[in-house]
Write a protein that holds these residues in place. Sequence first.
Motif, PDB file in Angstrom:
ATOM      1  N   ASP A  63       0.801   6.813   7.324  1.00  0.00           N
ATOM      2  CA  ASP A  63      -0.112   6.900   8.465  1.00  0.00           C
ATOM      3  C   ASP A  63      -0.175   5.561   9.200  1.00  0.00           C
ATOM      4  O   ASP A  63      -0.793   5.446  10.259  1.00  0.00           O
ATOM      5  CB  ASP A  63      -1.505   7.404   8.056  1.00  0.00           C
ATOM      6  N   LEU A  84       0.439   4.418  -6.092  1.00  0.00           N
ATOM      7  CA  LEU A  84       0.642   3.265  -5.222  1.00  0.00           C
ATOM      8  C   LEU A  84      -0.541   2.305  -5.392  1.00  0.00           C
ATOM      9  O   LEU A  84      -1.704   2.732  -5.337  1.00  0.00           O
ATOM     10  CB  LEU A  84       0.752   3.769  -3.777  1.00  0.00           C
ATOM     11  N   VAL A  96       6.391  -1.657   4.725  1.00  0.00           N
ATOM     12  CA  VAL A  96       6.447  -0.937   6.002  1.00  0.00           C
ATOM     13  C   VAL A  96       7.770  -1.296   6.697  1.00  0.00           C
ATOM     14  O   VAL A  96       8.146  -2.476   6.777  1.00  0.00           O
ATOM     15  CB  VAL A  96       5.223  -1.308   6.874  1.00  0.00           C
TER      16      VAL A  96
END
Length: 276
Positions: A44, A180, A215
């Motif tokens: 997200d 995670l 990321v």
Amino acid sequence: MARLTIPEIQNRKGREPLVALTAYDFVSARLAEEAGVDILLVGDSAAMVVLGYEDTLPITMDEMLVFARAVVRGSSRALVVGDMPFMSYQTGPVEAIRNAGRFVKEGGCQAVKIEGGEEMAEIVAAVVRAGIPVLGHIGLTPQRASALGGYRVQGRDLESAQKLLRDAEALCQAGIFALLLECVPAELARVITERVPVPTIGIGAGPHTDGQILVFHDVVGLWPRFKPRFVRTYGKADQEILQAVKNYVQDVRAGRFPGPDESFGMSPEILETLKL
Ligand code: KIV
């Protein structure tokens, strides 16, 4: 090529580090997979790095599904995990199962990720019972950043460290396939990793987890806005892209693009006839 399965991911615990990366589109998924990434998280974080929001909260299920489908199309070996966006699961098990199901049915994902610990265990268990594998996510959970007092390291004092251990255990009881850990001290991540039967995947959680995730935009250097301490940037993609676009702008303005090789010809006879 067959995708990695949940048992294959789980078998890697304590054996071979799992490499996970976020991906949001066909191109990032294809590149990540070519580089050998095992798990692609349709995070997200797309809200921030793709859509330009200040945080992850505004992104919707429908937007996440567009990204998920593109990542699935761009990959064939990696396990693809859809990240349940804010308010797609917090309201209760029925909504959570429905939206997790959309990630699998409409998005083509093999699993989903849900943020939260003990308080989310019931919802996680319901999704797992529905047959959808869940990646747990504890520590700094960005959807709760304001309740946590901002984007800060979690579990530094005894009470919050004990809470994270309880969170990890409750989620394992609920049936998560992996966990995670975000922004927790390295030694706490080691204790959790040793305590739980499932692989742990860290981000800002030190080197003792069973895998790492970052990321995509941070890894390739496409996110100049903000660089957290735990990020290592391996490229300067923003500089390269900027230079390429500048060169294009200059070439068009100077009449250097398109050249003969980039143009189509036609028969001189037809041209002559046209001019008559
Ligand atoms: O959305 C995201 O990018 C995440 C990170 C923890 C990898 O959840």
